[in-house]
Design an enzyme around this catalytic site. Structure first.
Site, mmCIF file in Angstrom:
data_model
loop_
_atom_site.group_PDB
_atom_site.id
_atom_site.type_symbol
_atom_site.label_atom_id
_atom_site.label_comp_id
_atom_site.label_asym_id
_atom_site.label_seq_id
_atom_site.Cartn_x
_atom_site.Cartn_y
_atom_site.Cartn_z
ATOM 1 N N ASP A 25 11.639 -1.186 4.671
ATOM 2 C CA ASP A 25 10.773 -1.471 5.812
ATOM 3 C C ASP A 25 11.427 -0.875 7.059
ATOM 4 O O ASP A 25 12.654 -0.742 7.122
ATOM 5 C CB ASP A 25 10.565 -2.981 5.993
ATOM 6 C CG ASP A 25 9.319 -3.292 6.812
ATOM 7 O OD1 ASP A 25 8.275 -3.622 6.217
ATOM 8 O OD2 ASP A 25 9.376 -3.194 8.065
ATOM 9 N N CYS B 10 -5.111 -1.881 4.330
ATOM 10 C CA CYS B 10 -5.688 -3.008 5.082
ATOM 11 C C CYS B 10 -6.457 -2.470 6.290
ATOM 12 O O CYS B 10 -6.667 -3.170 7.270
ATOM 13 C CB CYS B 10 -4.611 -4.003 5.506
ATOM 14 S SG CYS B 10 -3.363 -3.297 6.569
ATOM 15 N N ASP C 251 2.317 -1.055 0.447
ATOM 16 C CA ASP C 251 1.471 -1.949 1.246
ATOM 17 C C ASP C 251 1.673 -1.650 2.731
ATOM 18 O O ASP C 251 2.275 -2.442 3.468
ATOM 19 C CB ASP C 251 1.830 -3.418 0.929
ATOM 20 C CG ASP C 251 0.897 -4.388 1.637
ATOM 21 O OD1 ASP C 251 -0.232 -3.996 1.991
ATOM 22 O OD2 ASP C 251 1.310 -5.548 1.844
ATOM 23 N N PHE D 150 7.256 -0.883 2.491
ATOM 24 C CA PHE D 150 6.658 -1.711 3.552
ATOM 25 C C PHE D 150 6.784 -3.190 3.146
ATOM 26 O O PHE D 150 5.800 -3.920 3.089
ATOM 27 C CB PHE D 150 5.183 -1.351 3.784
ATOM 28 C CG PHE D 150 4.924 0.130 3.965
ATOM 29 C CD1 PHE D 150 5.106 0.716 5.217
ATOM 30 C CD2 PHE D 150 4.501 0.931 2.906
ATOM 31 C CE1 PHE D 150 4.856 2.087 5.404
ATOM 32 C CE2 PHE D 150 4.261 2.286 3.078
ATOM 33 C CZ PHE D 150 4.436 2.868 4.331
ATOM 34 N N ARG E 33 0.585 -10.699 -4.951
ATOM 35 C CA ARG E 33 2.029 -10.859 -5.164
ATOM 36 C C ARG E 33 2.285 -11.561 -6.493
ATOM 37 O O ARG E 33 3.197 -11.221 -7.243
ATOM 38 C CB ARG E 33 2.640 -11.646 -4.001
ATOM 39 C CG ARG E 33 2.733 -10.816 -2.725
ATOM 40 C CD ARG E 33 3.615 -11.491 -1.691
ATOM 41 N NE ARG E 33 2.900 -12.494 -0.938
ATOM 42 C CZ ARG E 33 2.521 -12.351 0.333
ATOM 43 N NH1 ARG E 33 2.778 -11.240 0.987
ATOM 44 N NH2 ARG E 33 1.901 -13.312 0.961
HETATM 45 N N1 SAH Z 1 3.870 -6.241 1.883
HETATM 46 C C1 SAH Z 1 4.204 -7.100 2.972
HETATM 47 C C2 SAH Z 1 3.364 -6.826 4.206
HETATM 48 C C3 SAH Z 1 3.472 -5.414 4.722
HETATM 49 S S1 SAH Z 1 2.953 -5.244 6.374
HETATM 50 C C4 SAH Z 1 4.095 -8.550 2.538
HETATM 51 O O1 SAH Z 1 3.691 -8.824 1.384
HETATM 52 O O2 SAH Z 1 4.414 -9.443 3.315
HETATM 53 C C5 SAH Z 1 3.430 -3.632 6.749
HETATM 54 C C6 SAH Z 1 4.926 -3.424 6.992
HETATM 55 O O3 SAH Z 1 5.129 -2.036 7.196
HETATM 56 C C7 SAH Z 1 5.519 -4.093 8.209
HETATM 57 O O4 SAH Z 1 6.582 -4.911 7.806
HETATM 58 C C8 SAH Z 1 6.055 -2.944 9.092
HETATM 59 O O5 SAH Z 1 7.301 -3.253 9.699
HETATM 60 C C9 SAH Z 1 6.230 -1.859 8.092
HETATM 61 N N2 SAH Z 1 6.150 -0.476 8.563
HETATM 62 C C10 SAH Z 1 5.248 0.069 9.411
HETATM 63 N N3 SAH Z 1 5.424 1.408 9.484
HETATM 64 C C11 SAH Z 1 6.462 1.704 8.657
HETATM 65 C C12 SAH Z 1 7.105 2.909 8.275
HETATM 66 N N4 SAH Z 1 6.704 4.084 8.744
HETATM 67 N N5 SAH Z 1 8.115 2.831 7.394
HETATM 68 C C13 SAH Z 1 8.514 1.643 6.894
HETATM 69 N N6 SAH Z 1 7.929 0.478 7.210
HETATM 70 C C14 SAH Z 1 6.916 0.508 8.076
#
Ligand code: SAH
Length: 443
Positions: free
Chosen positions: A296, A386, A346, A274, A258
């Protein structure tokens, strides 16, 4: 999300395997590996005689200090252990290999505590391990302007199945193995003693618990959970929902990545897919991004994200939040002819194990292909996986395929990994679950 508060005994009835049935006909004397020169009873455990006898040659990975004993490697189990008990693991000749925690309900039938037959697996053992993990991080200067830290990273810290994340004076503990489950109370006491937190909260609700045959459990373990939990990361403040947020409430593993995003964001139009509670978005905004569109699927996460924006007095006019399925939303953006200078992808774990790799690969390819198409010439793509079931090499291949199909040339500028408080034990490559690439597409 419903949170079962089951406080069942850590021990589950053992599997009636052929090995166990075999043993019951044996005498106590025969149980001890007769030819071992170094075998000792397991200290402090009622099942001092219990042992896992490996098939011939199946001790190899353990001798390389990989800490898992798979069910397929086991010839038989002597004694009548229950899940969570400490057992000796011996090779087919009876020679000591390791002391490990037994789990009757898992494909990973035992996870190693110690390679030393003399080491007692007791409260002092856990105090030593936990203190070492914490001290190791202190020496790495990881906490600059930050109050969040992964204190214990499971196998890589010699504590298979134990995750402990620190958010200010709140610790969140996640248990993913029968061995840790067995020692749960002692571990909570040690964490209380060493860290003196206001609260230790248990979030034992990860998918992997189901694979381990463990029931889900969440709730306060020690102290009182404050109304609001906040973590400071490189000076940015984030609200952490430890009870209902994802994982243990926040993704500490992306801290360094980040920060890198911040340093490259100036003057750019950024798309953060995401986004969860806005991690990358807030850094991009602080780094001077011209605009940041964040997406998200979770409305709750976005609610916290906008709250985080306010907490940090960042310019709301440059931020746009969308509750959307990224797979659909990226296609919409493409159809609308939208483009960006920087895109962050992500996603959640598509492949928890290698068995899911193929399906996961399709998912990664899809979003990355769309990402490449939405990037302006010279634009930057931060792309992550991940998934434990996707290796770094495979991930890179998937991204290369996506670029090819998108018709763009791209260079890898950086290989990205989890922050240093998520160390990877050299003998346990599975610990390197987070991999990422910073790519620059051609002008
Ligand atoms: N980048 C973030 C962590 C991402 S975790 C950080 O730095 O904190 C993955 C995220 O993807 C979660 O918030 C989850 O709600 C979201 N997610 C899962 N499937 C999804 C989809 N199909 N479309 C949008 N968001 C999604």
């Amino acid at each position: 999300m419903s949170k079962p508060t089951n406080t069942r005994s850590p021990s589950t009835p053992h599997r009636t395997s052929q090995g166990n049935r075999d043993f019951r006909k044996r005498t106590q004397r025969e149980v001890r590996p007769a030819t071992s020169s170094r075998s000792v009873p397991v200290a402090g455990d009622a099942t001092a005689q219990a042992a896992i006898i490996l098939k011939e040659g199946r001790e190899k990975s353990l001798l390389r200090r990989h800490p898992w004993v798979f069910s397929g490697a086991i010839e038989r189990i002597d004694g009548t252990p229950v899940s969570g008990d400490t057992l000796q693991v011996v090779d087919s000749t009876g020679k000591f290999v390791a002391q490990a925690a037994y789990n009757a309900g898992s494909q990973i039938t035992a996870r190693v505590w110690s390679w030393n037959p003399e080491e007692a697996i007791d409260t002092a053992f856990f105090r030593r391990k936990i203190a070492t993990a914490i001290a190791g991080r202190t020496g790495l200067n990881l906490q600059k302007d930050s109050s969040g830290m992964r204190l214990i990273h499971a196998e890589s810290d010699g504590l298979p199945g134990l995750i402990v994340d620190q958010y200010g004076d709140v610790l969140v503990m996640q248990i993913g193995s029968a061995g840790i489950e067995h020692w749960r109370e002692q571990i909570a006491d040690i964490l209380q003693e060493l860290c003196n937190p206001a609260c230790i909260y248990e979030r034992s609700d990860s998918d992997s618990r189901t694979l381990e045959g463990l029931e889900l459990r969440c709730g306060v373990l020690r102290g009182t959970l404050p109304d609001t939990v906040e973590v400071i990361e490189h000076g940015l403040r984030f609200r952490v929902d430890v009870a209902d947020g994802q994982k243990t409430g926040f993704y500490l593993d992306q801290r360094d990545n980040r920060k890198l995003t911040e340093t490259l964001a100036e003057g750019r139009d950024v798309l953060n897919c995401f986004c969860y509670t806005g991690g990358f978005s807030l850094y991009a905004l602080r780094g001077g991004a011209k605009s940041v569109l964040s997406m998200d699927a979770s409305g709750e996460a976005l609610h916290i994200a906008t709250d985080n924006l306010t907490r940090n007095n960042l310019d709301e006019s440059r931020a746009e939040w969308q509750e959307a399925d990224v797979f659909v939303a990226l296609r919409k953006l493409r159809d609308q002819g939208k483009t960006f200078d920087m895109i962050i992808l992500d996603p959640p774990k598509f492949a928890p194990t290698a068995a899911f790799a193929e399906k996961a690969a399709r998912g990664y390819k899809d979003i990355n292909l769309l990402g490449f198409k939405l990037l302006r010439p010279g634009g930057l793509l931060f792309t992550y996986s991940c998934s434990g079931g996707i290796s770094e090499e495979l991930f890179q291949k998937i991204i290369a395929g996506a670029a090819l199909d998108a018709g763009v040339d791209a260079q890898i500028v950086r290989h990205l990994h989890a922050s240093g408080d998520h160390p990877v034990l050299l003998s346990f490559p599975e610990g390197a679950y987070l991999k990422g690439l910073l790519l620059r597409v051609a002008d």
